[in-house]
Design a protein around this motif. Sequence first.
Motif, PDB file in Angstrom:
ATOM      1  N   LEU A 353       0.847  -1.188   0.000  1.00 42.33           N
ATOM      2  CA  LEU A 353       0.000   0.000   0.000  1.00 42.33           C
ATOM      3  C   LEU A 353       0.882   1.237   0.000  1.00 42.33           C
ATOM      4  CD1 LEU A 353      -2.801   1.417   0.392  1.00 42.33           C
ATOM      5  CD2 LEU A 353      -2.372   1.218   2.865  1.00 42.33           C
ATOM      6  N   ARG A 371      -5.449   0.265  -8.335  1.00 44.16           N
ATOM      7  CA  ARG A 371      -5.832  -0.806  -7.435  1.00 44.16           C
ATOM      8  C   ARG A 371      -5.625  -2.094  -8.231  1.00 44.16           C
ATOM      9  NH1 ARG A 371      -6.449   4.113  -6.736  1.00 44.16           N
ATOM     10  NH2 ARG A 371      -8.288   4.162  -8.046  1.00 44.16           N
ATOM     11  N   SER A 383      -9.961  -4.002 -12.068  1.00 40.21           N
ATOM     12  CA  SER A 383      -9.893  -2.634 -11.568  1.00 40.21           C
ATOM     13  C   SER A 383     -11.060  -2.398 -10.620  1.00 40.21           C
ATOM     14  CB  SER A 383      -9.943  -1.635 -12.734  1.00 40.21           C
ATOM     15  OG  SER A 383      -9.800  -0.315 -12.272  1.00 40.21           O
ATOM     16  N   ASP A 399      -2.266   3.764  -3.747  1.00 36.65           N
ATOM     17  CA  ASP A 399      -1.959   2.751  -4.752  1.00 36.65           C
ATOM     18  C   ASP A 399      -1.806   1.433  -3.998  1.00 36.65           C
ATOM     19  OD1 ASP A 399      -0.709   2.333  -7.705  1.00 36.65           O
ATOM     20  OD2 ASP A 399       0.472   1.172  -6.265  1.00 36.65           O
ATOM     21  N   ILE A 400      -2.512   0.401  -4.441  1.00 37.93           N
ATOM     22  CA  ILE A 400      -2.454  -0.870  -3.707  1.00 37.93           C
ATOM     23  C   ILE A 400      -2.293  -2.032  -4.674  1.00 37.93           C
ATOM     24  CG2 ILE A 400      -4.963  -1.234  -3.675  1.00 37.93           C
ATOM     25  CD1 ILE A 400      -4.613  -2.325  -0.796  1.00 37.93           C
ATOM     26  N   LYS A 425     -12.379  -7.594  -4.155  1.00 39.42           N
ATOM     27  CA  LYS A 425     -13.007  -6.276  -4.307  1.00 39.42           C
ATOM     28  C   LYS A 425     -13.631  -5.820  -2.991  1.00 39.42           C
ATOM     29  CE  LYS A 425     -14.034  -6.468  -9.263  1.00 39.42           C
ATOM     30  NZ  LYS A 425     -15.101  -6.407 -10.301  1.00 39.42           N
ATOM     31  N   VAL A 428     -10.792  -4.793  -0.471  1.00 41.92           N
ATOM     32  CA  VAL A 428     -10.210  -3.464  -0.726  1.00 41.92           C
ATOM     33  C   VAL A 428     -11.189  -2.365  -0.319  1.00 41.92           C
ATOM     34  CG1 VAL A 428      -9.359  -1.901  -2.515  1.00 41.92           C
ATOM     35  CG2 VAL A 428      -8.668  -4.291  -2.529  1.00 41.92           C
ATOM     36  N   TYR A 432     -10.494   0.339   2.578  1.00 39.07           N
ATOM     37  CA  TYR A 432     -10.599   1.779   2.324  1.00 39.07           C
ATOM     38  C   TYR A 432     -11.508   2.435   3.367  1.00 39.07           C
ATOM     39  CZ  TYR A 432     -11.449   6.235   0.064  1.00 39.07           C
ATOM     40  OH  TYR A 432     -11.542   7.593  -0.192  1.00 39.07           O
TER      41      TYR A 432
END
Length: 638
Positions: A353, A371, A383, A399-400, A425, A428, A432
Amino acid sequence: MTDTYDLLSPESLSENYIHQLRQTIDAYLPQHVFVGEVLQNALDAVRETAGGKHKIDLAIDFDSREVTIRDDADGFPNEPKLLFLGGGKKAGRKLAGQVGVGLKVVLFSSEAFTLRSRTAQGAFKFSVNGASSFDSPPEARPNLTMPRTFEPDSAPLDAIGTEISYRFAQDSRVLESYLQEIETEALPRGLRSEFVQTLTNAVQSGRYPTRFAALLACDLKRFSYLGMTELPNTLRDTVVTITVKCASPVATLGNTIGELFDGKDNFSFHVPVGYLDMAETVSWAKPPKPAPYAQNLGAGGVDLFKVQNGFNVTEYRTVEDFEALLMNARGKLPDEIDSFRRLLFPKINVIRLTVARIPHFERYLPGGSQRVFSANGVVTRHSPDLTKGRNQQYVRCFDIVVDVDAELNYGKTHLKNMRLVGLLKNFVNEAYRSTIQNAASRFVGKADPFQDDERSAAFWSRKDLKRPELTIKKVPADENDVIALFFELAGQGRFPQFQWYGLSQRDRYDARAVIKRLGDSEQVFDNLIESALRVVEFKIRAGAVTQDFDREDKNPRDIDLIIAYEEGTSTSPQFQFLDLADSDMQDRYPERVFPHVKRVLRDTQSGYEVQVLLLQDCLEDFFPPPPPPAAPDDAIDE
């Protein structure tokens, strides 16, 4: 039994096999066909060879449209069946390639193809011409027979290894599509893109000989197999040497790419294997430049403190690490934590990360922050859309990369396991919401979501549209420009078949309209109901909508018409542009075609087609250039 194979007729099933070949080639990105697949084969060969330092030499001749790659691994085996689809597999060995089809994709995309190998058992050579015409009518197909054992090489390689050379035909679009892909991903604003400064830094620091060398290296290390997100020990000492030739870069490759050759027509450079991160590109810059930090985020992201000029990098490898990314400021984990523990965490190899300001990402990484999901180091095209969290302005401040132990699909662009994709998904998004948005807000301060888009946008320096008939003077650089151009043309009476019922920034899609199709009567505008409204999506480049499809932000089946200034390129192998004349729409439902449509965007999986109206083409139709001035009388007499 004959002593030859026919590359197009395994088991006498040539037509089915040809159809399968075409489908397989269409599943691969231009980058993979042009250079990625042979590079992946070389990297896999090195990984399976005994340890030590290895080298891979890659030569690209843009004038002849030819690529040559050589490695010093154990050598390609003398097994011709490996050139058939399904003739060889790498499954279970955790290599970049798993299904063994990439080399066949390159072979059948090439006008000329040569494979040379030297092993401990001997050396051989195999050449074939015209393979890219494999799907021509039967009477025009090339003869692609080959021996059951490759013939010895009369001039063998000077050392053990493999060399593959291939050339693309002049009418092939592979090279042009790849260069357009690089421009779209790394230089979205052409030579005005912030990343151009980093390319300049790379040259001035002595890292690369030209800005194009730096661009090509960055693209390969960010979007191809060279950019291994989890670098295996067997590749840590492997260096790829790239040689580029082009006698007239601007004339051959276009203004943007050609300008980056910096006046040179032949140069070489070295590229280590590994994923491109900000630490590498920042190292090329002169002070003052962003400083690297490694602060832990803490529960809810509360431990990060504000930094004026820096970027923060953290790495996560254990279950405890993964859970730390999901723990909010109250110490609570998300409701899905049990599913993550059982189904996702055992699959994750590593998470990296990076948190930074948007302008820093735009300057130091091609395409800005991303991502990314990768499979045992291989970057995919997934994405994930960020839908959770209150502060969406910080989405582009991180940016991960999440690397997992999983298999890739045929085109190596997506994971096979869609349930795993869904878990990733969701993970993430939860990370976040729980920690990353708060950590980013603390690290960068108050983020302005518009600061690098609208406020720094250049207007006067944009390319002139050169249409005196219009009040709009510049080529569209924003969706608002496209909308304005369409409605100015509509105001001139150019689109009488359209009646508009609203545009919206809040709706999932841009606009609704009643459109008189080619087979409709004038009564289409009478007795209107909601279901009669067509869904219209505006884009600068029509190809950009495929990113929305990949992220599942939009569904192609919901869209009736895409209106764009120009076509651009599809970012997904699942979606392809076709001429209307070659489409199912024209063949089956010609009465449903919208006016001025010449192209369609097809979903190759479902067969569904979205019609595309290109304003650039419309301008050519509406305002044809004036005829050239008549020659003087004396010139005519001569």
